[in-house]
Design a protein around this motif. Structure first.
Motif, short mmCIF file in Angstrom:
data_model
loop_
_atom_site.label_atom_id
_atom_site.label_comp_id
_atom_site.label_asym_id
_atom_site.label_seq_id
_atom_site.Cartn_x
_atom_site.Cartn_y
_atom_site.Cartn_z
N ASP A 243 6.84 -0.77 1.65
CA ASP A 243 5.92 -1.68 0.97
C ASP A 243 6.00 -1.57 -0.54
O ASP A 243 5.05 -1.88 -1.26
CB ASP A 243 4.48 -1.45 1.44
CG ASP A 243 3.93 -0.09 1.01
OD1 ASP A 243 4.75 0.82 0.72
OD2 ASP A 243 2.70 0.06 0.94
N ARG A 246 5.19 -4.80 -2.77
CA ARG A 246 3.76 -5.08 -2.93
C ARG A 246 3.11 -4.04 -3.84
O ARG A 246 2.23 -4.38 -4.65
CB ARG A 246 3.08 -5.07 -1.55
CG ARG A 246 1.60 -5.45 -1.60
CD ARG A 246 1.05 -5.55 -0.20
NE ARG A 246 1.20 -4.29 0.53
CZ ARG A 246 0.90 -4.15 1.82
NH1 ARG A 246 0.46 -5.19 2.52
NH2 ARG A 246 1.05 -2.99 2.41
N TRP A 247 3.54 -2.79 -3.76
CA TRP A 247 2.97 -1.73 -4.59
C TRP A 247 3.25 -1.98 -6.07
O TRP A 247 2.40 -1.74 -6.92
CB TRP A 247 3.54 -0.39 -4.15
CG TRP A 247 3.05 0.79 -4.93
CD1 TRP A 247 1.84 1.42 -4.81
CD2 TRP A 247 3.76 1.48 -5.96
NE1 TRP A 247 1.76 2.46 -5.71
CE2 TRP A 247 2.92 2.52 -6.43
CE3 TRP A 247 5.01 1.33 -6.55
CZ2 TRP A 247 3.29 3.39 -7.45
CZ3 TRP A 247 5.40 2.20 -7.56
CH2 TRP A 247 4.54 3.22 -7.99
N GLU A 249 3.27 -4.65 -7.63
CA GLU A 249 2.41 -5.71 -8.15
C GLU A 249 1.21 -5.16 -8.93
O GLU A 249 0.58 -5.88 -9.70
CB GLU A 249 1.93 -6.61 -7.02
CG GLU A 249 3.04 -7.43 -6.38
CD GLU A 249 2.58 -8.24 -5.20
OE1 GLU A 249 1.37 -8.14 -4.84
OE2 GLU A 249 3.40 -8.97 -4.62
N SER A 268 9.88 -9.34 -5.44
CA SER A 268 8.68 -9.93 -6.00
C SER A 268 8.94 -11.38 -6.38
O SER A 268 10.07 -11.74 -6.73
CB SER A 268 8.25 -9.17 -7.26
OG SER A 268 8.14 -7.79 -7.04
#
Length: 277
Positions: A243, A246-247, A249, A268
């Motif tokens: 993940d 997402r981290w 972000e 991303s």
């Protein structure tokens, strides 16, 4: 790993490349502009390489006489060490907190005791410092590649800002991990790109929480304004695993691309990967 992809130069623009072996890896500096081989540019390049050589002498874990080795053995206290050593240590403490412990220069050894090894942060920190010297040369732009950690930028624009053309972006190729060729490239006129992974150097990225090699990804690439930050975040993202995109972000202005072990590519929305044509 990143590569600078050659581009056609304009009539009033020339290009020069300089390479030295530092920290056990090739460090290249590419300069574009009207006079990339004249003294103002070459003097800045010499200062940039000299800075990197000094960093290597201070921070090399392979040299018994380096200050890092002496601090590790207890022969030198941190308070008496070079100010750069104290700066990097303070920076490493901040980075450990910012990444929730995914990046740490104090890694657990086989005996369970933590050993001090700032290698993971020093290269990006030093290359960013060296790039500041190149950014002082008016009318030229540069690309510094320190073993795959890439920072690009430009000096003060020549003439009135309103009349000066915008700096052209550099094309930075993103390797396909463990295979020949590139996944694509990103274009950047000012900023940085860094990749962390196991394809080039084996399982050298250690999860600082467990002391074991990080698993789940083949590579993690991060783009953003700061070379130091993208270098740190690429390593942390590789440790984070599945993940990681997402981290990333949570860090405004930064974007990630990861290649999973099944070769699935995730990125991303802000990671502008361009195909090789």
């Amino acid at each position: 790993m990143q590569h600078t992809i050659p581009q056609q130069t304009t009539v009033d623009e020339r290009r020069a490349a300089y390479v030295e072996q530092i920290m056990g890896l090739p460090v290249s500096i590419h300069v574009r502009g009207p006079a990339p081989r004249d003294e103002p540019v070459t003097a800045a390049v010499r200062r940039a390489f000299a800075l990197l050589h000094r960093v290597d002498a201070l921070f090399s874990t392979y040299r018994s006489d380096s200050e890092v080795s002496r601090v590790g053995r207890g022969d030198l206290s941190l308070a008496d060490a070079d100010p750069w050593l104290r700066e990097v240590c303070a920076l490493a403490d901040r980075v450990r907190e910012d990444t929730d412990g995914l990046f740490d220069v104090r890694l657990p050894g086989p005996d369970g005791r933590r050993r001090f090894d700032p290698s993971g942060i020093v290269k990006g920190w030093a290359a960013a410092r060296a790039a500041q010297l190149l950014a002082a040369v008016p009318g030229h732009d540069y690309c510094l590649n320190a073993g795959g950690d890439v920072v690009v930028g430009h000096g003060p624009l020549a003439g009135p800002a309103a009349e000066a053309p915008a700096p052209r972006p550099w094309r930075i190729g993103i390797d396909s991990p463990g295979r020949p060729g590139l996944l694509g490239f990103v274009e950047c006129a000012e900023g940085a790109v860094a990749t962390s992974g196991s394809a080039a150097r084996g399982d050298h990225v250690v999860d600082p929480r467990s002391g074991r090699p990080a698993t789940g990804l083949l590579s993690a690439t991060v783009t953003g304004p700061s070379l130091l930050q993208v270098d740190v975040l690429a390593t942390a993202a590789f440790v984070r695993g599945q993940d990681a995109v997402r981290w990333i972000e949570r860090f405004p202005g930064y974007a990630a691309l990861v290649v999973r072990e099944d070769r699935t590519v995730l990125r991303s929305p802000g990671f502008a990967l361009q195909p090789i044509r």
